[in-house]
Write a protein that holds these residues in place. Structure first.
Motif, mmCIF file in Angstrom:
data_model
loop_
_atom_site.group_PDB
_atom_site.id
_atom_site.type_symbol
_atom_site.label_atom_id
_atom_site.label_comp_id
_atom_site.label_asym_id
_atom_site.label_seq_id
_atom_site.Cartn_x
_atom_site.Cartn_y
_atom_site.Cartn_z
ATOM 1 N N ARG A 71 0.446 -1.094 -0.108
ATOM 2 C CA ARG A 71 0.138 0.214 -0.230
ATOM 3 C C ARG A 71 0.945 1.067 0.039
ATOM 4 O O ARG A 71 0.253 2.610 0.089
ATOM 5 C CB ARG A 71 -0.717 0.200 1.572
ATOM 6 C CG ARG A 71 -1.361 -1.362 1.515
ATOM 7 C CD ARG A 71 -2.477 -1.452 -0.394
ATOM 8 N NE ARG A 71 -3.595 -0.614 -0.007
ATOM 9 C CZ ARG A 71 -4.568 -0.570 -1.246
ATOM 10 N NH1 ARG A 71 -4.732 -1.279 -1.473
ATOM 11 N NH2 ARG A 71 -5.377 1.078 -0.741
ATOM 12 N N SER A 94 -18.815 -1.963 5.003
ATOM 13 C CA SER A 94 -17.918 -1.408 4.272
ATOM 14 C C SER A 94 -16.791 -1.137 5.022
ATOM 15 O O SER A 94 -15.905 -1.406 4.734
ATOM 16 C CB SER A 94 -18.820 -0.160 3.879
ATOM 17 O OG SER A 94 -19.751 0.435 4.099
ATOM 18 N N VAL A 133 -15.464 -7.509 -7.079
ATOM 19 C CA VAL A 133 -16.635 -8.280 -6.402
ATOM 20 C C VAL A 133 -18.480 -7.633 -5.894
ATOM 21 O O VAL A 133 -17.980 -6.678 -6.351
ATOM 22 C CB VAL A 133 -15.302 -8.497 -4.668
ATOM 23 C CG1 VAL A 133 -13.673 -8.946 -5.278
ATOM 24 C CG2 VAL A 133 -16.038 -7.018 -4.055
ATOM 25 N N ASN A 144 -21.027 -2.989 -4.722
ATOM 26 C CA ASN A 144 -21.759 -2.271 -5.905
ATOM 27 C C ASN A 144 -23.107 -0.922 -5.557
ATOM 28 O O ASN A 144 -23.759 -1.628 -5.821
ATOM 29 C CB ASN A 144 -20.964 -2.516 -7.128
ATOM 30 C CG ASN A 144 -19.804 -3.502 -6.972
ATOM 31 O OD1 ASN A 144 -18.638 -2.365 -7.391
ATOM 32 N ND2 ASN A 144 -19.998 -4.605 -6.984
ATOM 33 N N PRO A 173 -24.246 -13.146 3.264
ATOM 34 C CA PRO A 173 -24.094 -13.132 2.306
ATOM 35 C C PRO A 173 -22.206 -13.569 1.431
ATOM 36 O O PRO A 173 -21.561 -13.384 1.909
ATOM 37 C CB PRO A 173 -23.461 -11.422 1.800
ATOM 38 C CG PRO A 173 -23.279 -10.939 3.123
ATOM 39 C CD PRO A 173 -23.601 -12.247 4.023
ATOM 40 N N GLN A 201 -23.569 -10.118 7.608
ATOM 41 C CA GLN A 201 -24.050 -8.882 8.015
ATOM 42 C C GLN A 201 -24.521 -9.494 8.836
ATOM 43 O O GLN A 201 -24.532 -10.037 10.562
ATOM 44 C CB GLN A 201 -25.726 -9.226 6.775
ATOM 45 C CG GLN A 201 -26.938 -10.483 7.731
ATOM 46 C CD GLN A 201 -28.150 -9.851 7.148
ATOM 47 O OE1 GLN A 201 -28.248 -8.774 6.508
ATOM 48 N NE2 GLN A 201 -28.903 -10.874 7.142
HETATM 49 N N1 ACO Z 1 -14.480 -4.331 -6.535
HETATM 50 C C1 ACO Z 1 -12.781 -4.288 -6.747
HETATM 51 N N2 ACO Z 1 -12.544 -3.508 -5.660
HETATM 52 C C2 ACO Z 1 -13.229 -2.810 -5.042
HETATM 53 C C3 ACO Z 1 -13.933 -2.482 -5.147
HETATM 54 C C4 ACO Z 1 -15.119 -3.643 -5.734
HETATM 55 N N3 ACO Z 1 -17.013 -3.451 -5.739
HETATM 56 N N4 ACO Z 1 -14.777 -1.720 -4.914
HETATM 57 C C5 ACO Z 1 -13.754 -0.800 -4.270
HETATM 58 N N5 ACO Z 1 -12.585 -1.731 -4.609
HETATM 59 C C6 ACO Z 1 -10.937 -1.990 -4.560
HETATM 60 C C7 ACO Z 1 -10.701 -0.644 -4.840
HETATM 61 O O1 ACO Z 1 -9.848 -0.690 -6.334
HETATM 62 C C8 ACO Z 1 -9.708 -0.219 -3.932
HETATM 63 O O2 ACO Z 1 -8.412 -0.440 -4.723
HETATM 64 P P1 ACO Z 1 -6.690 -0.029 -4.158
HETATM 65 O O3 ACO Z 1 -7.430 0.951 -2.886
HETATM 66 O O4 ACO Z 1 -6.402 -1.238 -4.338
HETATM 67 O O5 ACO Z 1 -6.805 0.581 -5.396
HETATM 68 C C9 ACO Z 1 -9.790 -0.924 -2.665
HETATM 69 O O6 ACO Z 1 -10.745 -1.571 -3.349
HETATM 70 C C10 ACO Z 1 -10.432 0.111 -1.513
HETATM 71 O O7 ACO Z 1 -10.929 1.221 -2.364
HETATM 72 P P2 ACO Z 1 -11.209 2.595 -0.893
HETATM 73 O O8 ACO Z 1 -11.921 3.302 -2.705
HETATM 74 O O9 ACO Z 1 -10.904 2.398 -0.469
HETATM 75 O O10 ACO Z 1 -13.239 1.772 -1.201
HETATM 76 P P3 ACO Z 1 -14.074 2.561 -1.680
HETATM 77 O O11 ACO Z 1 -14.646 3.965 -1.463
HETATM 78 O O12 ACO Z 1 -13.901 2.469 -3.505
HETATM 79 O O13 ACO Z 1 -15.758 1.387 -0.955
HETATM 80 C C11 ACO Z 1 -16.847 -0.335 -1.219
HETATM 81 C C12 ACO Z 1 -15.357 0.245 -1.492
HETATM 82 C C13 ACO Z 1 -16.029 -0.160 1.028
HETATM 83 C C14 ACO Z 1 -16.884 -1.415 -1.346
HETATM 84 C C15 ACO Z 1 -17.754 0.536 -0.930
HETATM 85 O O14 ACO Z 1 -17.984 1.019 -2.856
HETATM 86 C C16 ACO Z 1 -19.088 0.628 -0.411
HETATM 87 O O15 ACO Z 1 -19.619 1.358 0.663
HETATM 88 N N6 ACO Z 1 -19.868 -0.093 -0.818
HETATM 89 C C17 ACO Z 1 -21.571 -0.410 -0.070
HETATM 90 C C18 ACO Z 1 -21.159 -1.346 1.144
HETATM 91 C C19 ACO Z 1 -22.458 -1.767 1.907
HETATM 92 O O16 ACO Z 1 -22.756 -1.037 2.422
HETATM 93 N N7 ACO Z 1 -22.654 -3.006 1.829
HETATM 94 C C20 ACO Z 1 -24.351 -2.474 1.820
HETATM 95 C C21 ACO Z 1 -24.772 -3.215 3.254
HETATM 96 S S1 ACO Z 1 -24.190 -4.747 2.740
HETATM 97 C C22 ACO Z 1 -25.679 -6.180 3.885
HETATM 98 O O17 ACO Z 1 -26.067 -5.846 4.591
HETATM 99 C C23 ACO Z 1 -24.809 -7.383 4.072
#
Ligand code: ACO
Length: 359
Positions: A117, A159, A178, A199, A320, A333
């Motif tokens: 990192r 997150s 992912v 996403n 999940p 979850q």
């Molecule tokens: N797939 C793969 N890699 C990803 C993804 C993804 N979907 N999203 C982010 N990344 C990578 C980024 O490219 C980054 O890579 P790098 O730093 O090596 O270049 C790394 O992950 C970290 O990225 P950040 O910028 O720190 O994170 P980001 O702000 O993009 O957030 C996150 C990623 C946390 C997944 C965000 O999209 C999120 O909060 N998603 C929603 C999660 C959520 O709240 N879900 C609902 C509840 S889940 C439940 O109910 C069970």
């Protein structure tokens, strides 16, 4: 004990639960049955990042007893021991690790994290602090092969739990994004919902990736995917951003995966109701059997849909399932049951068996 989510009489509850589990493994848990059997054939080491919790410990005891996995518990040792004693859990010989006490290992992990990192804004100082956090420590264990899979997320938001995994472990080769899948079982057959956890607003291109990834995981559960790309419109019946995006994703996905059964865009009821499909949309590839795999246009729709089915739809849910990670990490979850955790361990172990085979 209350704050760890334990009901008044955990032992009694457990007996009932265990009976239930046994019954289900044999009868209605057919889909998980194969996964659990496969996990038992070659159990793997699974690290639990939140082991100072009754449900996690109970699940760890079960997977150990059922020979599904070898648990490693992360957390404050005294607290974990206290819970083990309080609830008469049998976890003899299971490794308990408190990252805050592991100076040498943390130093090693800090340098490895820093190497990964340093061009993403982390200093060595940051890394030294981060690896003391159980999610980072657990991810580093999986990354370095000290454990085969990580289970986390029971008590924290999704997150902040997935971020360390993305930073430390990242995506598998050939995967861009992912995504999280939920399996919804009713009496008829299992349905696969995606993306339900990661996403926020996938583009049409990203939806195509999610479709490919989901199809692979549906096959992991021994089912043939029949995929519907969902919208609030049927084949162009309404205008708007979502219909356009999902229509475009369907077109591209059909091109990219010519062997997959995919159609859209369509409304959710159309997707699963063959009468409706045959009467109004006989041209659809799904008209014969309907869909078993539902691709949602965005996180809000997917997440809300599965949670409603879980809470008021009376459906059995598994997930999940985090798809596309380079090594198995699964994030529970908030408030998952012991049973949910055991299912996720089985999936993680089988995931790890396949993952190891690739290395
Ligand atoms: N797939 C793969 N890699 C990803 C993804 C993804 N979907 N999203 C982010 N990344 C990578 C980024 O490219 C980054 O890579 P790098 O730093 O090596 O270049 C790394 O992950 C970290 O990225 P950040 O910028 O720190 O994170 P980001 O702000 O993009 O957030 C996150 C990623 C946390 C997944 C965000 O999209 C999120 O909060 N998603 C929603 C999660 C959520 O709240 N879900 C609902 C509840 S889940 C439940 O109910 C069970």
């Amino acid at each position: 004990a209350m704050e760890t989510g334990v009901a008044k009489n955990p032992i009694k509850n457990w007996e009932r639960y265990h009976h239930d589990l046994q019954a289900r493994i044999g009868i209605d848990q057919k889909l998980m049955n194969r996964v659990i059997t496969q996990a038992r054939q070659n159990p793997k080491t699974v690290v639990f990042a939140e082991a100072d919790n009754y449900k996690i410990l109970k699940a760890a005891e079960t997977v150990l007893e059922q020979n599904m996995a070898f648990p490693i518990l992360l957390g404050e040792k005294a607290r974990i021991q206290e819970l083990i004693e309080e609830f008469h859990l049998e976890l003899d010989g299971v490794k308990i690790i408190d990252p805050r006490e592991e100076d040498a290992k943390c130093e090693k992990f800090a340098h490895l994290l820093y190497e990964k990192r340093k061009r993403k804004g982390m200093t060595l100082f940051d890394c030294r602090k981060l690896v003391r956090i159980r999610n980072y420590f657990g991810c580093m264990m999986v990354e370095t092969g000290e454990a085969d899979a990580l289970i986390s997320g029971l008590t924290r938001d999704y997150s902040s739990t997935i971020k360390p995994a993305l930073q430390v472990i990242g995506v598998e080769e050939g995967v861009n994004k992912v995504a999280g899948m939920y399996i919804i079982q009713n009496k008829k057959e299992p349905y696969f919902f995606s993306d339900t956890t990661v996403n926020l607003q996938p583009t049409a291109e990203e939806l195509v990736d999610i479709i490919g990834l989901t199809a692979r995981y549906v096959r992991f559960f021994d089912r043939v995917p029949r995929i519907a790309v969902l919208s609030y419109s049927n084949f162009g019946s309404s205008a708007g951003v979502v219909p356009t995006k999902t229509r475009e994703a369907t077109r591209m996905a059909k091109q990219r995966y010519p062997d997959l059964l995919i159609d859209g865009e369509m409304q959710a009821n159309t997707a699963v109701n063959t009468d409706l499909l045959r009467e109004h949309y006989p041209f659809s590839e799904l008209a014969n059997e309907g869909a078993n795999t539902l691709i949602f246009p965005g996180l809000a729709a997917g997440n809300i849909a599965y949670k409603l089915l879980q809470e008021i739809g009376g459906a059995e849910t598994i997930g999940p399932v985090l798809m596309g990670m380079r090594k198995p990490v699964h994030i529970l979850q908030l408030g998952s049951s012991v049973r949910d955790i055991i299912n996720m361990v089985a999936i993680a172990v089988v995931d790890a068996q396949t993952c190891k085979a690739k290395l």
